[in-house]
Design a protein around this motif. Structure first.
Motif, mmCIF file in Angstrom:
data_model
loop_
_atom_site.group_PDB
_atom_site.id
_atom_site.type_symbol
_atom_site.label_atom_id
_atom_site.label_comp_id
_atom_site.label_asym_id
_atom_site.label_seq_id
_atom_site.Cartn_x
_atom_site.Cartn_y
_atom_site.Cartn_z
ATOM 1 N N LEU A 239 0.889 -1.269 -0.002
ATOM 2 C CA LEU A 239 0.087 -0.112 0.057
ATOM 3 C C LEU A 239 0.939 1.237 -0.108
ATOM 4 C CD1 LEU A 239 -2.817 -1.108 2.557
ATOM 5 C CD2 LEU A 239 -3.124 -0.248 0.275
ATOM 6 N N ILE A 295 -9.998 1.203 8.936
ATOM 7 C CA ILE A 295 -10.504 -0.291 8.739
ATOM 8 C C ILE A 295 -10.047 -0.967 10.045
ATOM 9 C CG2 ILE A 295 -10.311 -2.291 7.151
ATOM 10 C CD1 ILE A 295 -10.175 -0.534 4.882
ATOM 11 N N PRO A 301 -16.232 -9.702 18.145
ATOM 12 C CA PRO A 301 -17.172 -8.351 17.647
ATOM 13 C C PRO A 301 -17.421 -7.464 18.546
ATOM 14 C CG PRO A 301 -18.103 -10.580 18.001
ATOM 15 C CD PRO A 301 -16.702 -10.641 18.169
ATOM 16 N N PHE A 306 -14.069 -1.405 16.918
ATOM 17 C CA PHE A 306 -15.237 -0.996 15.993
ATOM 18 C C PHE A 306 -16.056 0.180 16.423
ATOM 19 C CE2 PHE A 306 -14.798 -6.046 15.740
ATOM 20 C CZ PHE A 306 -14.098 -5.764 14.434
ATOM 21 N N VAL A 311 -14.926 0.825 8.670
ATOM 22 C CA VAL A 311 -15.296 -0.444 8.079
ATOM 23 C C VAL A 311 -14.708 -1.415 9.330
ATOM 24 C CG1 VAL A 311 -14.651 -2.045 6.290
ATOM 25 C CG2 VAL A 311 -14.909 0.433 5.840
ATOM 26 N N GLY A 312 -15.593 -2.093 9.450
ATOM 27 C CA GLY A 312 -15.278 -3.463 10.659
ATOM 28 C C GLY A 312 -15.320 -4.701 10.128
ATOM 29 N N ILE A 313 -14.236 -5.449 10.219
ATOM 30 C CA ILE A 313 -14.368 -6.916 9.940
ATOM 31 C C ILE A 313 -14.062 -7.893 11.099
ATOM 32 C CG2 ILE A 313 -13.258 -8.555 8.191
ATOM 33 C CD1 ILE A 313 -14.347 -6.417 6.625
ATOM 34 N N VAL A 314 -15.103 -8.474 11.450
ATOM 35 C CA VAL A 314 -14.878 -9.318 12.371
ATOM 36 C C VAL A 314 -14.210 -10.827 11.652
ATOM 37 C CG1 VAL A 314 -16.170 -10.875 14.308
ATOM 38 C CG2 VAL A 314 -17.097 -8.552 13.612
ATOM 39 N N LYS A 319 -5.310 -14.642 9.011
ATOM 40 C CA LYS A 319 -6.011 -15.023 7.624
ATOM 41 C C LYS A 319 -6.189 -13.887 6.982
ATOM 42 C CE LYS A 319 -7.669 -19.409 9.565
ATOM 43 N NZ LYS A 319 -8.362 -19.403 11.006
ATOM 44 N N ILE A 320 -6.782 -12.840 7.340
ATOM 45 C CA ILE A 320 -7.189 -11.913 6.302
ATOM 46 C C ILE A 320 -6.208 -10.864 5.825
ATOM 47 C CG2 ILE A 320 -8.729 -9.698 5.954
ATOM 48 C CD1 ILE A 320 -10.724 -11.130 8.211
ATOM 49 N N LYS A 323 -4.216 -12.588 2.587
ATOM 50 C CA LYS A 323 -5.016 -12.560 1.565
ATOM 51 C C LYS A 323 -5.318 -11.255 0.904
ATOM 52 C CE LYS A 323 -6.363 -17.071 1.765
ATOM 53 N NZ LYS A 323 -6.108 -17.900 0.563
ATOM 54 N N LEU A 324 -5.415 -10.137 1.948
ATOM 55 C CA LEU A 324 -5.797 -8.811 1.644
ATOM 56 C C LEU A 324 -4.153 -8.371 0.722
ATOM 57 C CD1 LEU A 324 -7.588 -6.389 1.509
ATOM 58 C CD2 LEU A 324 -6.690 -5.681 3.547
ATOM 59 N N ALA A 327 -4.554 -9.754 -2.707
ATOM 60 C CA ALA A 327 -5.558 -9.011 -3.549
ATOM 61 C C ALA A 327 -5.105 -7.690 -4.118
ATOM 62 C CB ALA A 327 -6.932 -8.891 -2.879
ATOM 63 N N ILE A 328 -4.583 -7.004 -3.015
ATOM 64 C CA ILE A 328 -4.059 -5.622 -3.607
ATOM 65 C C ILE A 328 -3.022 -5.657 -4.648
ATOM 66 C CG2 ILE A 328 -2.835 -3.418 -2.633
ATOM 67 C CD1 ILE A 328 -4.585 -3.848 -0.175
ATOM 68 N N THR B 237 -19.793 0.603 9.309
ATOM 69 C CA THR B 237 -20.291 -0.731 9.089
ATOM 70 C C THR B 237 -19.530 -1.670 9.750
ATOM 71 O OG1 THR B 237 -20.347 0.032 6.937
ATOM 72 C CG2 THR B 237 -21.575 -1.905 7.209
ATOM 73 N N ILE B 239 -18.853 -5.977 9.485
ATOM 74 C CA ILE B 239 -19.492 -7.106 8.802
ATOM 75 C C ILE B 239 -18.505 -8.592 9.369
ATOM 76 C CG2 ILE B 239 -20.029 -6.214 6.720
ATOM 77 C CD1 ILE B 239 -17.482 -7.870 5.889
ATOM 78 N N VAL B 247 -12.170 -9.918 2.524
ATOM 79 C CA VAL B 247 -11.235 -9.273 1.641
ATOM 80 C C VAL B 247 -12.019 -8.458 0.429
ATOM 81 C CG1 VAL B 247 -9.366 -9.716 -0.017
ATOM 82 C CG2 VAL B 247 -9.406 -10.899 2.158
ATOM 83 N N MET B 251 -11.662 -4.513 -0.237
ATOM 84 C CA MET B 251 -11.127 -4.100 -1.599
ATOM 85 C C MET B 251 -11.940 -2.871 -2.082
ATOM 86 S SD MET B 251 -8.353 -5.430 -2.201
ATOM 87 C CE MET B 251 -7.934 -5.256 -4.013
#
Lengths: 335, 260
Positions: A239, A295, A301, A306, A311-314, A319-320, A323-324, A327-328, B237, B239, B247, B251
Motif C-alpha cells: 500500500l 478499517i 465483535p 469497532f 469499516v469493521g471486519i470481524v 488469515k485476512i 489474503k488482502l 488481492a491488492i 459498518t 461485517i 477481503v 477491496m
C-alpha cells in the motif's frame, strides 16, 4: 522593534538545525488564535547558526521571529534554553506561548513555567479563544484519554501549553511572506544548573516517521507473535504505507516504541488506518481516531476498535491480512 | 548519599472504563497503584542503595489513602516515608503541587531527587522539572539509565531519535522512564517492616514551609473549567463474513475511497 500586545509566541523546536514539523503546525494554529486576539504570531528560534531557518518559520505563518543564535544553544539543554525563553517572556509579555509536546518541549515548558510563575497545560489536543469572553481554552485528554478536560489560566500570563504533534494543521507555506527577525539581546549565564553533553547516541530507528505516513497498517496483540506481526509490513509495503503498533505489541517486543500509536505513543491522522488485531483500548483510540478512513480487523465483535472504525471486519487478522495483501498486489499488477 | 523519590498514587487507568449509556467515567472498583514511572524511579534509587549504601526517602502528596503506596515503597526497601496531606493542598495543579513538594523536600537532606517522568492519570510530565526549578537545582528528564560519578550524576537521556549522555552536578533531579528497569517485588520481611517497624510521617499544612498563595487550588495558575467524556464518532459498518468475502469487502471500500 516592537511586538503587538497579546501576541501568540511559538517555540520553534529544532533538532540538528531542522525545524520539527510540530512547530509549523503550532504556527498555523497560533495564526487563528492571534487573529481572534487582534495580535500576531512570533516564533522563538533558539540554536547555533540557525538564521537560515527564520525564512521557513515566516513562510509557515510567523509574522515575526525572535532569534537567539548562540554556541551555548547548539544542542538542546534545559538551563540555557530556559534562560532565553524566560527572558524573552519577561521582555515582550506575550499572551500565549505554545510548545510542541516533544521530548524537548515537555522538558523546557515546565521549567519555564516554574521560572516565570505561570500555568502550563500539557499535551493539548484543542486550543481556542472563547467567543465573547476571549478566554483561552486549552483542552487535553486526562485519565488515560478517558476524559477531555478544558483548562484556563485566568490570572497569570502568559498562558502556556504544549500541544501534541500531528493534531494541529499547518498552513501551506508562502515563500513570498515577509516577516521581521528580531535578535535576542539578553544574556546566557552559566550556573549550577548547566549540564554537560558528553555523547549522543542515535537510536538507530527507521527514518520513516509514522506521523508523516498517509497510510498506516497497525497491529496489536491479535497478531499473536513476531511472525504474525511481520505480515503487516507486507501489507504496508504493497500500500506504500508504514507499520504502526499498539502498546501491547510494543510491550511484546514485536515493534519499536517509535511506532506506537496512542496516548503514550504518537497521534496520527493518515488517510487510511488499518488496525489489525487491535482491540482498541481508549489510549490507542486517542492516537488514531482522527484518521480519514479506519478499517479494523478483529475476531472479537465487541472490541472497542469497532466503535471508531468506518469499516469493521470481524475475523482473524492472521488469515485476512495475507489474503488482502495478495488481492491488492494483483490489483496493482493489473493497472 | 541521600536520595528522595517522589511517588504518586494513581488509579490504574488501564482499568478505567466509560459508562456507554451515561458517558461518564466508571471509577468504582478501579484499583489504586504506585505510578509506574515513579516505581521505576524508586527501583533506580534502591539500586544505588544496594551499590553505594544510599539512604532512600519516599515522599508523596495526596489523600490519607496514599499511605498504601508509601508502605509499598518501604516494603521494597525505602528507609523513610513522608505523606503531605491536608485539605489546604487539594485542588493543586502542577505548579502548586511542585511548589508544595519542593518546600517539603527543602526540609530534608538530599543529593539526588528522583521523580517519574509522568503520572498515568495526568500524563503532564511537569512536576519533576518544576520541583527542580523551585529548588534551583538542575534536572534531567526522560532518564533511561544513570550512574553516580563523584559529585555528578551521569544520565542517558532519551529523545525521539537519540540518546544524550549528559551529566549534572549534584544535587540534581532526574525524571525516570518506566522502561529504565524492572522494579523489584516487596518481600514478606519488607512488608512486615513497612507496617511494624517503619513509619509514614504525616506532614500537614503547618509542617510545610510554603506560602498560602503557592498551594492548593488557590495557588494554582490553571483551572479546569469543564470535563467531558470523550465523544466517540458514529460507528461505521461492521461485517462478519468469511475470509474471502471480507477481503473483497475491504477491496471495494479501498476502491470507493480511491486508495486503490
Amino acid at each position: 522593534m516592537s511586538i503587538k500586545e497579546k501576541a501568540v509566541f511559538v517555540f520553534a523546536d529544532q533538532v540538528d538545525n531542522q525545524i520539527t514539523p510540530v512547530s509549523f503546525e503550532l504556527i498555523g494554529k497560533a495564526r487563528d488564535l492571534a487573529e481572534q486576539l487582534g495580535s500576531e504570531v512570533v516564533a522563538l528560534l533558539l540554536g547555533f547558526q540557525v538564521a537560515d531557518l527564520t525564512n521557513e518559520l515566516i513562510a509557515y505563518g510567523a509574522q515575526k521571529v525572535i532569534l537567539a543564535d548562540h554556541a551555548e544553544l547548539e544542542h538542546y539543554r534545559t538551563e540555557p534554553y530556559t534562560q532565553v525563553v524566560a527572558q524573552v517572556i519577561e521582555k515582550y509579555q506575550p499572551e500565549i506561548v505554545l510548545f510542541g509536546a516533544t521530548s524537548i518541549g515537555r522538558d523546557l515548558a515546565p521549567r519555564v513555567a516554574g521560572r516565570v510563575h505561570t500555568g502550563l497545560t500539557a499535551d493539548c489536543t484543542s486550543l481556542e479563544i472563547e467567543e465573547g469572553t476571549d478566554r483561552f481554552l486549552m483542552t487535553r485528554p486526562a485519565f488515560g484519554g478517558n476524559l477531555l478536560a478544558t483548562i484556563v489560566c485566568p490570572d497569570h500570563r502568559p498562558a502556556m501549553a504544549t500541544v501534541r504533534p500531528g493534531v494541529m494543521i499547518k498552513r501551506e507555506p508562502d515563500e513570498s511572506a515577509i516577516g521581521e527577525v528580531i535578535n535576542f539581546d539578553g544574556l546566557i549565564t552559566e550556573n549550577n544548573m548547566f549540564t554537560i553533553i558528553h555523547d549522543v547516541l542515535k537510536r538507530g530507528l527507521s527514518k520513516h516517521d509514522i506521523q508523516d505516513a498517509r497510510i498506516i497498517v497497525s497491529g496489536g496483540r491479535g497478531m499473536k507473535n513476531a511472525e504474525g506481526f511481520a505480515m503487516l509490513k507486507e501489507l504496508a509495503d504493497v500500500l506504500g504505507g508504514e507499520v504502526g503498533s499498539s502498546r501491547a505489541a510494543v510491550d511484546a517486543g514485536w515493534e519499536d516504541k517509535s511506532k506506537q500509536v496512542g496516548q503514550t505513543g504518537k497521534t496520527v491522522r493518515p488517510n487510511l488506518y488499518i488496525a489489525c488485531g487491535i482491540s482498541g483500548a481508549i489510549q490507542h483510540l486517542a492516537g488514531m481516531e482522527e484518521s480519514d478512513l479506519i478499517i479494523a480487523i478483529n475476531n472479537d465483535p465487541t472490541a472497542p476498535i469497532f466503535h471508531v472504525a468506518d469499516v469493521g471486519i470481524v475475523g482473524d487478522a492472521l488469515k485476512i491480512v495475507p489474503k488482502l495483501t495478495e488481492a491488492i498486489r494483483s490489483e496493482r499488477a493489473q493497472l | 548519599m541521600k536520595i528522595i523519590v517522589c511517588i504518586k498514587q494513581v488509579p490504574d487507568t488501564t482499568e478505567v472504563r466509560i459508562d456507554p449509556v451515561k458517558g461518564t467515567l466508571i471509577r468504582e472498583g478501579v484499583p489504586s497503584i504506585m505510578n509506574p514511572d515513579d516505581k521505576a524511579g524508586l527501583e533506580a534509587a534502591l539500586r544505588l542503595k544496594d551499590e553505594l549504601g544510599a539512604h532512600v526517602t519516599v515522599i508523596s502528596m495526596g489523600p490519607r489513602q496514599a499511605d498504601t503506596v508509601l508502605r509499598e515503597a518501604l516494603a521494597m526497601g525505602a528507609d523513610a516515608a513522608y505523606l503531605l496531606t491536608d485539605p489546604a493542598f487539594s485542588g493543586a495543579d502542577t505548579w502548586a503541587t511542585s511548589s508544595t513538594l519542593a518546600a517539603a523536600i527543602g526540609k530534608l537532606d538530599y543529593d539526588l531527587i528522583i521523580t517519574g517522568r509522568q503520572a498515568i492519570d495526568g500524563d503532564t510530565a511537569q512536576v519533576g522539572p518544576e520541583i527542580a526549578e523551585h529548588l534551583g537545582i538542575p534536572h534531567i528528564s526522560y532518564c533511561r539509565d544513570l550512574k553516580i560519578e563523584g559529585d555528578e550524576i551521569v544520565v542517558k537521556r532519551q529523545f525521539e531519535d537519540r540518546y544524550q549522555i549528559l551529566s549534572a552536578k549534584l544535587p540534581a533531579l532526574i525524571t525516570a522512564l518506566g522502561e529504565m528497569n524492572h522494579p523489584r517485588y516487596m518481600t514478606p520481611g519488607g512488608i512486615f517492616d513497612a507496617y511494624r517497624e517503619k513509619e509514614v510521617v504525616i506532614w500537614s499544612r503547618n509542617e510545610v514551609p510554603v506560602a498560602d498563595g503557592n498551594i492548593g487550588l488557590k495557588g494554582s495558575p490553571t483551572r479546569v473549567v469543564k470535563t467531558n467524556p470523550k465523544m466517540l464518532k458514529q460507528p461505521g459498518t461492521v461485517i462478519e463474513a468469511g475470509v474471502e468475502e471480507s477481503v473483497q469487502y475491504v477491496m471495494a471500500k479501498l476502491k470507493e475511497k480511491y486508495i486503490l
